[in-house]
Scaffold this motif. Structure first.
Motif, short mmCIF file in Angstrom:
data_model
loop_
_atom_site.label_atom_id
_atom_site.label_comp_id
_atom_site.label_asym_id
_atom_site.label_seq_id
_atom_site.Cartn_x
_atom_site.Cartn_y
_atom_site.Cartn_z
N LYS A 8 10.68 75.99 71.10
CA LYS A 8 11.03 74.93 70.88
C LYS A 8 10.53 73.59 71.87
O LYS A 8 10.56 72.60 71.44
CB LYS A 8 12.67 74.84 70.36
CG LYS A 8 13.22 75.05 71.91
CD LYS A 8 14.75 75.16 71.48
CE LYS A 8 15.71 75.38 73.01
NZ LYS A 8 17.07 75.48 72.67
N ASP A 9 10.31 74.04 73.01
CA ASP A 9 9.77 73.27 73.91
C ASP A 9 8.35 72.99 74.09
O ASP A 9 7.75 72.33 74.87
CB ASP A 9 10.23 73.55 75.18
CG ASP A 9 11.84 73.35 75.16
OD1 ASP A 9 12.45 72.62 74.91
OD2 ASP A 9 12.33 74.49 76.01
N LYS A 11 6.21 75.67 74.72
CA LYS A 11 5.63 76.48 75.77
C LYS A 11 5.13 77.77 74.64
O LYS A 11 5.95 78.29 73.91
CB LYS A 11 6.67 76.82 76.75
CG LYS A 11 7.02 75.64 77.48
CD LYS A 11 7.89 75.93 78.63
CE LYS A 11 8.31 74.80 79.67
NZ LYS A 11 9.23 75.05 80.93
#
Length: 240
Positions: A8-9, A11
């Motif tokens: 979700k970030d 990464k």
């Protein structure tokens, strides 16, 4: 393994692969051979490892021996130590963290899988030492400084001493092929024959017939129907 998936970030997510080495094994009756199919998931890693070995002045026999080792640490240890086999003192001293990194115990992020010496010794060095007993390269090792109970000495280096077995004692006039040296090592180190018995087998039987009989013996060993492997193998080939 590399991954195109993102969390979700944004990464990259890591993939964890669990796979057997072989997808199938086909025994060709009457030919004494087995066709092995390497799993598609692990094939790139095996082929890459094999090419690295061949590119590092390893013979095909060396590659065959290493890929036959059971443990990844045995394979990695053989790859590291074989470079010192022709040195005068036949040994080398590694700084502990360097050795762990070379063997893959410390990963690229600096995580040490076996941080305590006792764990590293029991999980990596001792199994690798046992694994290499069936190759042409054996080793002993000494932690430095030597651990002492209650003294709190931290191991910082590991000293290795090598024993190299390159003398396969083929008789004069015998035409030696790569398949013969491989079979000789298998007969002695995997099936427990003496060197003179292994010579007798190679002189009296063809490669295909030897492979066929060794496969049949291997099946009996797996079924726990053979107690003394060396004696049984010698009897099968009339070399007792």
């Amino acid at each position: 393994m590399p991954s195109n998936r993102l969390d979700k970030d944004g990464k990259p997510r890591k993939n964890v692969l669990q796979s057997g080495l072989f997808a199938s094994a086909l025994y060709l009756e009457g030919e004494g051979t087995v066709q092995l199919t390497i799993s598609a998931h692990v094939r790139p890693y095996i082929l890459n490892f094999s090419e690295k070995l061949k590119g590092g002045n390893f013979s095909q026999l060396d590659v065959d021996l290493v890929l036959a080792l059971r443990s990844k640490y045995g394979q990695a240890m053989y790859q590291q130590l074989t470079q010192w086999r022709f040195h005068a003192d036949k040994g080398h001293t590694y700084e502990l963290d360097e050795l762990k990194t070379l063997l893959g115990v410390i990963d690229k992020d600096g995580f040490d899988k076996y941080g305590k010496w006792g764990e590293f010794d029991a999980k990596v060095l001792k199994p690798a030492q046992k694994d290499l007993e069936k190759t042409d390269l054996q080793f002993t090792y000494e932690p430095l400084p030597k651990p002492r109970r209650g003294r709190g000495h931290k191991v910082t280096h590991v000293k290795f001493s090598l024993s190299v077995d390159d003398d396969r004692n083929f008789p004069p006039g015998f035409v030696i092929g790569e398949e013969h040296t491989t079979l000789f090592d298998r007969l002695v180190k995997q099936f427990g024959l003496r060197k003179d018995q292994a010579q007798t087998v190679l002189l009296n039987f063809g490669v295909k017939e030897i492979n066929k009989r060794l496969y049949e013996i291997h099946l009996l060993i797996n079924d726990k129907k053979v107690q003394n492997v060396g004696a049984y193998t010698a009897k099968v080939f009339g070399a007792d």
